[in-house]
Design an enzyme around this catalytic site. Structure first.
Site, PDB file in Angstrom:
ATOM      1  N   THR A 239       0.838  -1.203   0.000  1.00 38.23           N
ATOM      2  CA  THR A 239       0.000   0.000   0.000  1.00 38.23           C
ATOM      3  C   THR A 239       0.873   1.252   0.000  1.00 38.23           C
ATOM      4  O   THR A 239       0.621   2.204  -0.743  1.00 38.23           O
ATOM      5  CB  THR A 239      -0.896  -0.004   1.254  1.00 38.23           C
ATOM      6  OG1 THR A 239      -1.742  -1.149   1.189  1.00 38.23           O
ATOM      7  CG2 THR A 239      -1.752   1.241   1.336  1.00 38.23           C
TER       8      THR A 239
ATOM      9  N   GLY B 256      -0.315  -6.525   5.739  1.00 35.75           N
ATOM     10  CA  GLY B 256      -0.752  -5.126   5.795  1.00 35.75           C
ATOM     11  C   GLY B 256      -2.200  -4.924   6.184  1.00 35.75           C
ATOM     12  O   GLY B 256      -2.800  -5.719   6.910  1.00 35.75           O
TER      13      GLY B 256
ATOM     14  N   HIS C 127      23.836  27.510  12.339  1.00 37.38           N
ATOM     15  CA  HIS C 127      23.008  28.712  12.202  1.00 37.38           C
ATOM     16  C   HIS C 127      23.116  29.227  10.778  1.00 37.38           C
ATOM     17  O   HIS C 127      24.207  29.277  10.234  1.00 37.38           O
ATOM     18  CB  HIS C 127      23.487  29.783  13.170  1.00 37.38           C
ATOM     19  CG  HIS C 127      22.716  31.070  13.038  1.00 37.38           C
ATOM     20  ND1 HIS C 127      21.407  31.185  13.488  1.00 37.38           N
ATOM     21  CD2 HIS C 127      23.058  32.260  12.503  1.00 37.38           C
ATOM     22  CE1 HIS C 127      20.988  32.421  13.237  1.00 37.38           C
ATOM     23  NE2 HIS C 127      21.964  33.092  12.628  1.00 37.38           N
TER      24      HIS C 127
END
Ligand code: NAD
Length: 460
Positions: free
Chosen positions: A41, A143, A439
């Protein structure tokens, strides 16, 4: 009759990953899949195509409405929906073929067809032919399937599941979604960005049940601002189709009409037609296969992982279980840390979570301290034009060990990986706060929230 050390039923993330790991460990492995394309899926009609559409629809939305504030004027933006859908299909094709290649490379025998047990060590596969294989061990990784809602019959067109919603041939005028969970919010966002009016009907008085409620409330505010109509406390009683119009009946409210209805109220394990009753595999009260430690069922030599057993229905949870199961089978060791499994909703902004929510800590009377940091105070988020959302770090009051991290904001799904690593290593909030974060990055918001646990955030 062919004989294998391990036969894996299902080639989704749980099954194919387990098969590859078992092959790496030297087992003779086979994998049975009834769909022509491998990947389950997740790859065919779930995670991957939905992310493809989320990315594409966000690009359209940005080009159309979102770039002017950056000083970029784009005119004549048009949607080519068939091309967008083809791009998604192409990504799916490439990845499912990739899985087939991986099985081949690892010398895993692939069987095409529907598997069922004849005996604990014997599996029948019905494909073009019917074959039987013998296996020392069998791993069930079949599943889950979409849960239906009584009174709301799927017609494969106007009333459908996520599978149909990944391929609507035109943009709906009005899409109604039942369920404000992962699927409802992700696919609701996709079609809203592409121009549909979207109404989400949720039974509970909140969205994203199970997620940290403070973060879910913030998500609710953001989605409403984006124009998603969220109707909470709405119980759908029935729906019917007439021509191209769907009428949705909601308890205690006026009926709603729309041209497409998406049912996204959860999923149920795929255990039908596997012959489990024939060999006596026990299920729990919710139809899931019951497993003990190391994913063993009550029947010797039969194991189960992923959506067919308890726990969150997430591809990466299934993968970890598949690996742990076969590693334990071969080496005697194999483990999944259920406290460090992230969950991500890939909306814009993304919502990501790992560990315990604040609600769970309160309920369990676990003393904690909390650090919050808003993306509005993060330079990179500002530059990206995405100052919405926040990071929340929860740490034990006495030991400072991180118990949960919850993020709504830009790239939350990538940022959560740092928190998962920290938790896997038993880090404290102080550890996270003392790590040098580059940063200007979004990750600085995680560091600042960790500093916030001790009241030491700098940039707020
Ligand atoms: P979900 O459990 O996430 O959400 C279902 C929602 O439907 C809940 O909020 C529930 O309260 C609501 N609901 C149930 N019955 C209802 C009713 N009668 N009327 C109105 N609302 C109702 O389920 P989902 O969104 O269908 O997703 C299914 C599974 O797939 C989930 O377990 C999820 O983990 C997985 N999934 C994960 C991702 C991801 O990781 N990003 C994406 C899609 C799906």
């Amino acid at each position: 009759m062919a004989k294998h050390d391990l036969v894996v039923l299902g080639a989704g993330p749980g099954g194919y990953t387990a098969a590859i790991r078992a092959a790496q460990l030297g087992l003779d492995v086979a994998c049975v899949e009834r769909e022509p394309a491998l990947g389950g899926t997740c790859l065919r009609v779930g995670c991957i195509p939905s992310k493809a559409l989320l990315e594409s629809s966000e690009k359209f939305h940005e080009a159309k409405d979102g770039l002017r504030r950056f000083g970029v004027i784009v005119s004549g933006v048009e949607l080519d929906l068939p091309a967008m859908l083809e791009k998604k299909d192409d990504i799916v094709r490439t990845l499912t073929q990739g899985v087939a290649g991986l099985l081949k490379k690892n010398k895993i025998r692939r069987y095409a067809g529907h598997a069922s047990f004849l005996a604990p060590d014997r599996v029948q596969i019905e494909g073009d032919d019917v074959v039987e294989v013998e296996a020392k061990n069998v791993l069930i990784a079949t599943g889950s399937n979409v849960a239906a809602l009584p009174g709301v019959p799927f017609d494969g067109d106007r009333i459908g599941t996520s599978t149909e919603a990944l391929a609507y041939p035109t943009v709906p005028e009005h899409l109604v979604v039942i369920g404000a969970g992962y699927i409802g919010l992700e696919l609701g966002s996709v079609w809203q960005r592409l121009g549909a009016r979207v109404t989400v009907l949720e039974y509970l008085d909140r969205i994203l049940p199970g997620m940290d409620s403070e973060i879910a409330r913030e998500a609710e505010r953001v989605f409403r601002r984006q124009g998603l109509e969220l109707r909470l406390g709405s119980r759908v009683t029935s729906a019917s189709v007439e021509g191209q119009t769907v009428t949705v009946h909601v308890d205690g409210a006026e009926p709603i009409t729309c041209d497409r209805l998406l049912v996204a109220v959860g999923r149920v394990p795929n255990t039908d037609g596997l012959g489990l009753e024939r060999i006596g595999v026990e299920l729990d009260g919710r139809g899931r296969i019951q497993v003990g430690p190391h994913f063993a069922t009550n029947v010797k030599g039969v194991y189960a992982v992923g959506d067919v057993i308890a726990g969150p229905m997430l591809a990466h949870k299934a993968e970890e279980e598949g690996v742990a199961c076969v590693e334990h089978l071969v080496t005697g060791y194999g483990h999944v840390n259920y406290d460090a499994i992230p969950g991500i909703v890939y909306t814009h902004p993304e919502i990501a979570t790992v560990g315990k929510s604040e609600d769970e800590l309160r309920e369990a009377n676990i003393p904690y301290r909390k650090g919050l940091f808003p993306f509005a105070a993060n330079g990179r988020a500002r530059a990206l034009g995405m100052p919405e959302g926040r990071v929340k770090v929860l740490a034990h009051e006495q030991t400072d060990r991180i118990l949960g991290v919850h993020i709504i904001g830009p790239r939350a799904g990538d940022l959560i990986a740092e928190a998962a690593v920290a938790m896997e290593f038993g880090a404290s909030s102080e550890d996270l706060a003392r790590v040098c974060h580059a940063h200007p990055t979004l990750a600085e918001a995680v560091k600042e929230a960790a500093l916030g646990v001790d009241g030491r955030s700098v940039n707020i």
